[in-house]
Write a protein that holds these residues in place. Structure first.
Motif, mmCIF file in Angstrom:
data_model
loop_
_atom_site.group_PDB
_atom_site.id
_atom_site.type_symbol
_atom_site.label_atom_id
_atom_site.label_comp_id
_atom_site.label_asym_id
_atom_site.label_seq_id
_atom_site.Cartn_x
_atom_site.Cartn_y
_atom_site.Cartn_z
ATOM 1 N N LEU A 12 -11.556 -0.806 15.096
ATOM 2 C CA LEU A 12 -11.540 -0.300 13.716
ATOM 3 C C LEU A 12 -11.246 1.193 13.636
ATOM 4 C CD1 LEU A 12 -14.512 -2.075 11.913
ATOM 5 C CD2 LEU A 12 -12.071 -2.316 11.447
ATOM 6 N N ALA A 13 -11.756 1.953 14.606
ATOM 7 C CA ALA A 13 -11.480 3.395 14.609
ATOM 8 C C ALA A 13 -9.981 3.627 14.777
ATOM 9 C CB ALA A 13 -12.259 4.092 15.720
ATOM 10 N N GLY A 14 -9.369 2.864 15.687
ATOM 11 C CA GLY A 14 -7.915 2.959 15.862
ATOM 12 C C GLY A 14 -7.181 2.579 14.582
ATOM 13 N N ASP A 15 -7.614 1.488 13.973
ATOM 14 C CA ASP A 15 -6.961 1.035 12.733
ATOM 15 C C ASP A 15 -7.117 2.063 11.612
ATOM 16 O OD1 ASP A 15 -6.207 -1.268 14.010
ATOM 17 O OD2 ASP A 15 -7.781 -2.527 13.154
ATOM 18 N N THR A 16 -8.253 2.726 11.571
ATOM 19 C CA THR A 16 -8.498 3.735 10.537
ATOM 20 C C THR A 16 -7.585 4.951 10.748
ATOM 21 O OG1 THR A 16 -10.797 3.017 10.388
ATOM 22 C CG2 THR A 16 -10.287 5.162 9.442
ATOM 23 N N LEU A 17 -7.457 5.372 12.006
ATOM 24 C CA LEU A 17 -6.551 6.491 12.312
ATOM 25 C C LEU A 17 -5.106 6.137 11.975
ATOM 26 C CD1 LEU A 17 -8.102 7.626 15.713
ATOM 27 C CD2 LEU A 17 -8.055 8.970 13.598
ATOM 28 N N TYR A 18 -4.740 4.896 12.251
ATOM 29 C CA TYR A 18 -3.389 4.391 11.968
ATOM 30 C C TYR A 18 -3.071 4.630 10.489
ATOM 31 C CZ TYR A 18 0.289 0.973 13.475
ATOM 32 O OH TYR A 18 1.446 0.344 13.860
ATOM 33 N N ALA A 19 -3.976 4.204 9.613
ATOM 34 C CA ALA A 19 -3.782 4.388 8.169
ATOM 35 C C ALA A 19 -3.746 5.871 7.814
ATOM 36 C CB ALA A 19 -4.900 3.693 7.400
ATOM 37 N N THR A 35 -5.609 1.926 1.152
ATOM 38 C CA THR A 35 -6.159 0.570 1.135
ATOM 39 C C THR A 35 -6.532 0.100 2.536
ATOM 40 O OG1 THR A 35 -4.916 0.023 -0.845
ATOM 41 C CG2 THR A 35 -5.615 -1.829 0.522
ATOM 42 N N CYS A 36 -5.669 0.379 3.493
ATOM 43 C CA CYS A 36 -5.969 -0.026 4.875
ATOM 44 C C CYS A 36 -7.235 0.679 5.370
ATOM 45 C CB CYS A 36 -4.794 0.288 5.798
ATOM 46 S SG CYS A 36 -3.373 -0.776 5.504
ATOM 47 N N THR A 37 -7.392 1.950 5.011
ATOM 48 C CA THR A 37 -8.608 2.671 5.372
ATOM 49 C C THR A 37 -9.822 1.962 4.772
ATOM 50 O OG1 THR A 37 -7.351 4.731 5.265
ATOM 51 C CG2 THR A 37 -9.744 4.929 5.312
ATOM 52 N N GLN A 38 -9.710 1.577 3.506
ATOM 53 C CA GLN A 38 -10.834 0.904 2.844
ATOM 54 C C GLN A 38 -11.152 -0.443 3.479
ATOM 55 O OE1 GLN A 38 -9.080 1.193 -1.133
ATOM 56 N NE2 GLN A 38 -10.755 2.549 -1.746
ATOM 57 N N ILE A 39 -10.107 -1.173 3.874
ATOM 58 C CA ILE A 39 -10.343 -2.476 4.526
ATOM 59 C C ILE A 39 -11.127 -2.261 5.829
ATOM 60 C CG2 ILE A 39 -9.243 -4.458 5.640
ATOM 61 C CD1 ILE A 39 -6.919 -4.123 3.614
ATOM 62 N N MET A 47 -19.027 -3.991 -0.293
ATOM 63 C CA MET A 47 -18.385 -4.430 0.948
ATOM 64 C C MET A 47 -17.217 -5.386 0.664
ATOM 65 S SD MET A 47 -18.178 -7.112 3.289
ATOM 66 C CE MET A 47 -19.637 -8.175 3.231
ATOM 67 N N ILE A 48 -17.447 -6.383 -0.212
ATOM 68 C CA ILE A 48 -16.332 -7.322 -0.459
ATOM 69 C C ILE A 48 -15.209 -6.651 -1.250
ATOM 70 C CG2 ILE A 48 -17.689 -9.451 -0.215
ATOM 71 C CD1 ILE A 48 -17.558 -9.740 -3.277
ATOM 72 N N GLU A 49 -15.564 -5.653 -2.063
ATOM 73 C CA GLU A 49 -14.485 -4.920 -2.748
ATOM 74 C C GLU A 49 -13.580 -4.263 -1.706
ATOM 75 O OE1 GLU A 49 -15.270 -2.603 -6.191
ATOM 76 O OE2 GLU A 49 -13.615 -1.230 -5.816
ATOM 77 N N LEU A 50 -14.201 -3.611 -0.713
ATOM 78 C CA LEU A 50 -13.418 -2.912 0.307
ATOM 79 C C LEU A 50 -12.695 -3.894 1.227
ATOM 80 C CD1 LEU A 50 -16.024 -0.163 1.231
ATOM 81 C CD2 LEU A 50 -13.835 0.225 0.085
ATOM 82 N N LYS A 51 -13.435 -4.911 1.666
ATOM 83 C CA LYS A 51 -12.873 -5.793 2.688
ATOM 84 C C LYS A 51 -11.823 -6.745 2.122
ATOM 85 C CE LYS A 51 -14.123 -9.000 6.327
ATOM 86 N NZ LYS A 51 -15.113 -9.531 7.253
ATOM 87 N N THR A 52 -11.996 -7.177 0.885
ATOM 88 C CA THR A 52 -11.112 -8.199 0.334
ATOM 89 C C THR A 52 -10.358 -7.768 -0.913
ATOM 90 O OG1 THR A 52 -12.625 -9.900 1.135
ATOM 91 C CG2 THR A 52 -11.043 -10.554 -0.547
ATOM 92 N N ALA A 53 -11.094 -7.210 -1.894
ATOM 93 C CA ALA A 53 -10.506 -7.040 -3.224
ATOM 94 C C ALA A 53 -9.433 -5.958 -3.288
ATOM 95 C CB ALA A 53 -11.610 -6.769 -4.242
ATOM 96 N N VAL A 54 -9.603 -4.864 -2.526
ATOM 97 C CA VAL A 54 -8.628 -3.771 -2.653
ATOM 98 C C VAL A 54 -7.208 -4.230 -2.314
ATOM 99 C CG1 VAL A 54 -10.224 -1.815 -2.368
ATOM 100 C CG2 VAL A 54 -9.189 -2.874 -0.350
ATOM 101 N N LEU A 55 -7.080 -5.191 -1.422
ATOM 102 C CA LEU A 55 -5.725 -5.639 -1.080
ATOM 103 C C LEU A 55 -5.097 -6.451 -2.229
ATOM 104 C CD1 LEU A 55 -3.620 -5.302 1.143
ATOM 105 C CD2 LEU A 55 -4.398 -7.446 2.132
ATOM 106 N N TYR A 56 -5.949 -7.169 -3.004
ATOM 107 C CA TYR A 56 -5.437 -7.808 -4.225
ATOM 108 C C TYR A 56 -4.975 -6.743 -5.213
ATOM 109 C CZ TYR A 56 -6.649 -12.669 -3.418
ATOM 110 O OH TYR A 56 -6.677 -13.945 -2.941
#
Lengths: 348, 348
Positions: free
Chosen positions: A131-138, B164-168, B192-201
């Motif tokens: 996740l840290a890698g993915d966060t830096l990617y973004a 968005t990717c950062t939020q996911i 948590m579900i807003e960040l993990k799922t909803a932001v991409l919608y």
């Protein structure tokens, strides 16, 4: 590089920018929530690094703008169209990508240490490291989308960074594949290091040039400078592993041989008929003797393999410097040329 | 949703676009070298999926352009400034990001199956799965940078996707953190579900609107439509796990309870004093009895927890549909409203 004075000048130029880049990274990759994720995200960045890629980004901008090095504010830097851009964000975005790839690579290779500290997946855990890698990617793409450059140039920089990330993945996949293969050709090895290492050097220079508003042929030439010097850098790394004392290296001399890592040197030696797999019998870097390494290096020298690699690095460096002809004749351009030399003359 | 006829219309609209999206994904994420990496990159995309996110992207563009649904070429779609853009690439970029997050999530959660087939890290290996995710990540930004939209809009879309990717990542980190915590508040779960799922919608709709050249307030309203219906979708998933038969679900009913996964329902029940941890003693989905699940569901119903979640999903859906007022009154807008309803009325 002609003299010690030049080397000193290069090291000073890198050190001055490294300090500015470190401060900028602290701002550009701030803490956030959840805390543990963001601590992991910043962990490797704070562990240090030469910051060579951002340094060549900044020098590229300075050469193009034809300004006195370190005289202009990197956050409000004069682009070629007269507007101001945040070229520092472009530089940090490259270092952020580098950091993401190191974190993920260390998971894949299950390496324990990086930059003298535990790898992120060891200090935290694998989930957090992914996740840290993915966060830096973004974060890298976010930084690159907010430089204030002409949007068409900004979008082109994003496109190149995306392509580059794809290539780095391809390079890492090849590296893993090569470890499982019985034969790898030197050309295949060179392609692998181009993808895994050199393209990000190329992108460091090209991105700065694109955002500055340079013409396509100038961007392309600067990209080639980065690619060629990046490849030379990687080859020199492989040479140093054999030719520099363990004390200077900060790790066991010849560790690549002990760990059966293929390099341009071993691949050349194989083609010369050297029994590379039999060069070092010990397979633990803690157990190998200096005499065993010395004997192996002598065999590789006799086969001309070390010289072959050194020549290859020199050729690439000469080519890299030729590409700099597209830049105005100024101090920043000279420093870029000297850095290319330094990458293959450095002792560690 | 008022009738079966409406549901049928929604399912048809989704199915028609799913087919086009599947073809586009095949083009937009082509094979490459090394082969094994690219096979892994395409593996999950080819395993199927509803393609809901790209579908709402495409419908958003159709509603804004005020065209007859499915009448215009998504690859040369009429933007609001009269130019043509590739809105399909924007749609596929969202699905590609979704795919990357699923691949990395499955590694982190060590899940064996995804979409009825082995997870990528099971079918290949963890190294390849990390790299396949990273390759898709880059691909999404590449696709989004090449839609032909006004560059300022393209760059804004990139910036939003990066955020968005950062939020996911933050959402996934919270999800992992919650599993290790003794108490989680319903509001924290909703975040948590807003960040993990909803932001991409939200990004699926907002990205299409941005590239089309819609005004900022329109983009923002459509983003909120996506967020609210995305959250409702996730809550409905949790409701369905308890209220639909194992046969219809395609997996054990109540598996969230067996696996001690917190949901809005269990968090509400805890606040009502229900001993949630004691609801189901069995901790293996293969061993649990229908009677044990039924008794647990009755306890949750008695506590009003299932109704609480259903009401929450309905509230969010109502709010989601209100945001659509910024769109012209046309068939595509009606479909977006009907899809929001469908997300919480669907039986599986």
């Amino acid at each position: 590089m002609s003299s010690e004075a030049t080397e000193e000048r290069v090291l000073e130029a890198i050190a001055a920018r490294r300090e500015l880049v470190n401060d900028a990274l602290d701002d550009d990759v701030p803490m956030g929530s959840p805390e543990r994720l963001y601590e992991a995200t910043r962990y490797l960045l704070k562990a240090g690094g030469k910051r060579l890629r951002p340094t060549v980004s900044l020098l590229t901008a300075e050469a193009l703008a034809d300004v006195e090095p370190l005289s202009a504010d990197y956050r409000a830097f004069p682009a070629l169209d007269g507007t101001e851009i945040d070229v520092m964000s472009a530089a940090t975005s490259i270092e952020v990508i580098q950091s993401f790839t190191l974190i993920h690579d260390d998971i894949m290779d299950d390496d324990d240490l990086r930059r003298g500290v535990p790898a992120v997946h060891k200090e935290y855990d694998t989930e957090t490291a992914i996740l840290a890698g993915d966060t830096l990617y973004a974060k890298a793409f976010e930084l690159l989308s907010e430089t204030g450059a002409d949007p068409a140039n900004g979008l082109e920089a994003v496109r190149r960074l995306a392509t580059t990330c794809t290539q780095i993945c391809e390079g890492q996949a090849l590296d893993i594949e090569f470890e499982r293969r019985t034969e790898v050709l030197p050309e295949e090895y060179l392609e692998m290091i181009e993808l895994k290492t050199a393209v990000l050097y190329g992108t460091a220079t090209a991105t700065a040039a694109t955002l500055m508003g340079a013409d396509d042929d100038v961007v392309e030439a600067l990209y080639r400078y980065g690619i060629d010097s990046g490849r030379a850098f990687q080859i020199q790394d492989d040479v140093l592993d054999l030719t520099v004392s363990s004390e200077q290296l900060g790790k066991q001399r010849g560790s690549d041989l002990v760990e059966n890592k293929e390099t341009l040197i071993t691949l050349h030696a194989r083609q010369q008929g050297v029994d590379v797999d039999g060069l070092v019998e010990t397979d633990d870097v803690d157990d190998v003797s200096e005499a065993e390494i010395e004997a192996a290096v002598e065999r590789l020298e006799a086969a001309g393999s070390i010289e072959y690699a050194e020549q290859k690095a020199e050729e690439l460096t000469a080519r890299a410097k030729e590409h700099l002809d597209v830049l105005p004749d100024n101090e920043a351009r000279d420093l870029l040329a000297d850095i290319a030399d330094y990458l293959i003359t450095r002792g560690y």
